[in-house]
Scaffold this motif. Structure first.
Motif, PDB file in Angstrom:
ATOM      1  N   GLY A 141       0.788  -1.230   0.000  1.00  0.00           N
ATOM      2  CA  GLY A 141       0.000   0.000   0.000  1.00  0.00           C
ATOM      3  C   GLY A 141       0.820   1.280   0.000  1.00  0.00           C
ATOM      4  N   GLY A 142       1.989   1.251   0.638  1.00  0.00           N
ATOM      5  CA  GLY A 142       2.839   2.419   0.639  1.00  0.00           C
ATOM      6  C   GLY A 142       2.543   3.408   1.754  1.00  0.00           C
ATOM      7  N   GLU A 143       1.324   3.355   2.309  1.00  0.00           N
ATOM      8  CA  GLU A 143       0.976   4.290   3.382  1.00  0.00           C
ATOM      9  C   GLU A 143       1.678   3.872   4.676  1.00  0.00           C
ATOM     10  OE1 GLU A 143      -3.006   6.164   5.535  1.00  0.00           O
ATOM     11  OE2 GLU A 143      -3.211   4.604   4.030  1.00  0.00           O
ATOM     12  N   VAL A 144       2.196   4.872   5.402  1.00  0.00           N
ATOM     13  CA  VAL A 144       2.867   4.570   6.669  1.00  0.00           C
ATOM     14  C   VAL A 144       2.099   5.228   7.808  1.00  0.00           C
ATOM     15  CG1 VAL A 144       4.968   4.841   8.026  1.00  0.00           C
ATOM     16  CG2 VAL A 144       5.123   4.396   5.568  1.00  0.00           C
ATOM     17  N   LYS A 145       1.705   4.407   8.772  1.00  0.00           N
ATOM     18  CA  LYS A 145       1.037   4.942   9.961  1.00  0.00           C
ATOM     19  C   LYS A 145       1.892   4.659  11.187  1.00  0.00           C
ATOM     20  CE  LYS A 145      -3.859   5.153   8.805  1.00  0.00           C
ATOM     21  NZ  LYS A 145      -5.214   4.662   9.123  1.00  0.00           N
ATOM     22  N   LYS A 146       1.593   5.385  12.243  1.00  0.00           N
ATOM     23  CA  LYS A 146       2.307   5.186  13.499  1.00  0.00           C
ATOM     24  C   LYS A 146       1.526   4.203  14.374  1.00  0.00           C
ATOM     25  CE  LYS A 146       4.073   8.876  15.501  1.00  0.00           C
ATOM     26  NZ  LYS A 146       5.510   9.191  15.507  1.00  0.00           N
ATOM     27  N   PHE A 147       2.119   3.020  14.563  1.00  0.00           N
ATOM     28  CA  PHE A 147       1.508   1.977  15.393  1.00  0.00           C
ATOM     29  C   PHE A 147       2.105   2.020  16.792  1.00  0.00           C
ATOM     30  CE2 PHE A 147      -0.852  -1.244  12.775  1.00  0.00           C
ATOM     31  CZ  PHE A 147      -0.814  -0.574  11.571  1.00  0.00           C
ATOM     32  N   VAL A 169       0.178   8.113  23.417  1.00  0.00           N
ATOM     33  CA  VAL A 169      -0.952   7.489  22.717  1.00  0.00           C
ATOM     34  C   VAL A 169      -1.491   8.440  21.644  1.00  0.00           C
ATOM     35  CG1 VAL A 169      -3.331   6.670  22.978  1.00  0.00           C
ATOM     36  CG2 VAL A 169      -1.573   5.959  24.619  1.00  0.00           C
ATOM     37  N   ASP A 170      -1.615   9.716  22.008  1.00  0.00           N
ATOM     38  CA  ASP A 170      -2.146  10.706  21.066  1.00  0.00           C
ATOM     39  C   ASP A 170      -1.284  10.850  19.813  1.00  0.00           C
ATOM     40  OD1 ASP A 170      -4.311  11.250  22.616  1.00  0.00           O
ATOM     41  OD2 ASP A 170      -3.515  13.092  23.510  1.00  0.00           O
ATOM     42  N   GLN A 171       0.010  10.587  19.959  1.00  0.00           N
ATOM     43  CA  GLN A 171       0.933  10.749  18.829  1.00  0.00           C
ATOM     44  C   GLN A 171       0.824   9.612  17.810  1.00  0.00           C
ATOM     45  OE1 GLN A 171       4.774  10.933  20.684  1.00  0.00           O
ATOM     46  NE2 GLN A 171       4.257  12.818  21.780  1.00  0.00           N
ATOM     47  N   HIS A 172       0.091   8.566  18.159  1.00  0.00           N
ATOM     48  CA  HIS A 172       0.034   7.399  17.278  1.00  0.00           C
ATOM     49  C   HIS A 172      -1.324   7.275  16.594  1.00  0.00           C
ATOM     50  CE1 HIS A 172       3.673   6.527  19.545  1.00  0.00           C
ATOM     51  NE2 HIS A 172       4.009   5.746  18.547  1.00  0.00           N
ATOM     52  N   ASP A 173      -1.304   6.637  15.407  1.00  0.00           N
ATOM     53  CA  ASP A 173      -2.528   6.482  14.624  1.00  0.00           C
ATOM     54  C   ASP A 173      -3.304   5.233  15.014  1.00  0.00           C
ATOM     55  OD1 ASP A 173      -1.868   8.715  12.891  1.00  0.00           O
ATOM     56  OD2 ASP A 173      -0.355   7.400  12.004  1.00  0.00           O
ATOM     57  N   VAL A 174      -2.577   4.146  15.274  1.00  0.00           N
ATOM     58  CA  VAL A 174      -3.209   2.856  15.536  1.00  0.00           C
ATOM     59  C   VAL A 174      -2.679   2.318  16.874  1.00  0.00           C
ATOM     60  CG1 VAL A 174      -3.605   0.510  14.693  1.00  0.00           C
ATOM     61  CG2 VAL A 174      -3.307   2.390  13.060  1.00  0.00           C
ATOM     62  N   ILE A 175      -3.597   2.056  17.794  1.00  0.00           N
ATOM     63  CA  ILE A 175      -3.206   1.536  19.105  1.00  0.00           C
ATOM     64  C   ILE A 175      -3.659   0.087  19.196  1.00  0.00           C
ATOM     65  CG2 ILE A 175      -3.319   1.897  21.605  1.00  0.00           C
ATOM     66  CD1 ILE A 175      -2.369   4.372  20.030  1.00  0.00           C
ATOM     67  N   LEU A 176      -2.709  -0.811  19.425  1.00  0.00           N
ATOM     68  CA  LEU A 176      -3.054  -2.215  19.656  1.00  0.00           C
ATOM     69  C   LEU A 176      -2.629  -2.554  21.071  1.00  0.00           C
ATOM     70  CD1 LEU A 176      -2.043  -3.634  16.185  1.00  0.00           C
ATOM     71  CD2 LEU A 176      -4.337  -3.676  17.172  1.00  0.00           C
ATOM     72  N   SER A 177      -3.605  -2.779  21.920  1.00  0.00           N
ATOM     73  CA  SER A 177      -3.356  -2.931  23.348  1.00  0.00           C
ATOM     74  C   SER A 177      -3.631  -4.368  23.768  1.00  0.00           C
ATOM     75  CB  SER A 177      -4.271  -1.953  24.093  1.00  0.00           C
ATOM     76  OG  SER A 177      -4.138  -2.126  25.469  1.00  0.00           O
ATOM     77  N   PHE A 178      -2.601  -5.036  24.234  1.00  0.00           N
ATOM     78  CA  PHE A 178      -2.761  -6.454  24.617  1.00  0.00           C
ATOM     79  C   PHE A 178      -2.371  -6.674  26.071  1.00  0.00           C
ATOM     80  CE2 PHE A 178      -1.750  -6.831  19.981  1.00  0.00           C
ATOM     81  CZ  PHE A 178      -2.978  -7.304  19.581  1.00  0.00           C
TER      82      PHE A 178
END
Lengths: 128, 130
Positions: free
Chosen positions: A8-14, A119-128
């Motif tokens: 996809g080429g898109e880069v998000k902040k995880f 947390v606010d600085q990131h696009d996708v939060i995966l919390s485990f």
């Protein structure tokens, strides 16, 4: 199946938020698997260890005695996957009598008051 | 809005799957797109067609299957989580020499990359679980 590449080429902040002890439940192990698979997608990845999650990074883990896989060494390999931003909440360490010297990897220790901003600085939060 | 959903807990044991289902329905009714529901950890147990809940209870798997067929929602079970927990489709049964399969209609087994892809492509990734 696990080596699929993302075109996809898109880069998000995880941001992977690790809140649990390494054993007792499978969340820590399966979270780590997500991080490793996700590395193939060339995304901007950070990890936060908080609450009992700080135990995941503890040196000298020996779960073999309870017939659990010792995956703690994998945290040391994260660097090779370009996962280098590891944050640890200071209060979580202190409450458990731990210091950075007790940890397997180099981390950035942040106060709990900075977690919301992280947390606010990131696009996708995966919390485990 | 383009949404993706992550379900981390098994059916009946935990409300996560119910809440995710209600959320997806509400989102679709409100005109949002739900590009994928990804089932991870014990969440993969939502995808077995062998569950037989009491008749006066909701049938969680059938609800998901109906949702998939009515609204074309992509229901994905994590392959690694499935392998640990005995969730098997025809391909996996062949590959791992199993004598049966148990994946319900509307679900498919695929890799964790599908979760990352959902995170990248959706406007919001919404997690249900502890």
């Amino acid at each position: 199946m696990e080596d699929e590449e993302y075109q996809g080429g898109e880069v998000k902040k995880f941001l992977y938020v690790n809140r649990r002890q390494p054993h007792g439940t499978v969340y820590a192990l399966e979270s780590l698997e997500t991080v490793l698979i996700g590395a193939a997608f060339d995304q901007d990845v950070s990890m936060l260890f908080i609450d009992d999650g700080v135990y995941q990074l503890k040196k000298e883990q020996a779960p073999e005695g309870i017939e659990f896989k010792n995956f703690s060494k994998t945290y040391r390999a994260l660097e090779m996957y370009d996962v280098e931003k590891l944050f640890v909440e200071r209060e979580s360490l202190e409450e458990r009598g731990l210091a950075v010297d007790d940890l397997l990897v180099d981390v950035e220790v942040i106060p709990g008051s900075d977690v919301k901003a992280l947390v606010d600085q990131h696009d996708v939060i995966l919390s485990f | 809005m383009k949404l993706a959903v992550l379900v981390n807990e098994g059916p009946y044991q935990h409300q996560a799957s119910d809440s995710a289902y209600q959320f997806v329905n509400a989102a679709l009714r409100a005109g949002h797109e739900v590009m994928r529901v990804f089932f991870y950890h014990d969440g993969v147990n939502n995808g077995t067609r062998l569950t037989t809940p009491p008749q006066d209870d909701r049938h969680i798997q059938k609800r998901w299957t109906a949702l998939a067929s009515e609204h074309n929602v992509d229901l994905v079970l994590c392959v690694a989580a499935c392998q640990r927990r005995g969730l098997v489709d025809e391909d996996e049964a062949k590959r791992n020499g199993k004598d049966a399969n148990n994946i319900a209609e509307g679900f498919r087994i695929s890799g964790l990359g599908q979760l990352i892809e959902a995170g990248v492509e959706a406007d919001r990734l919404v997690t249900f679980g502890d």
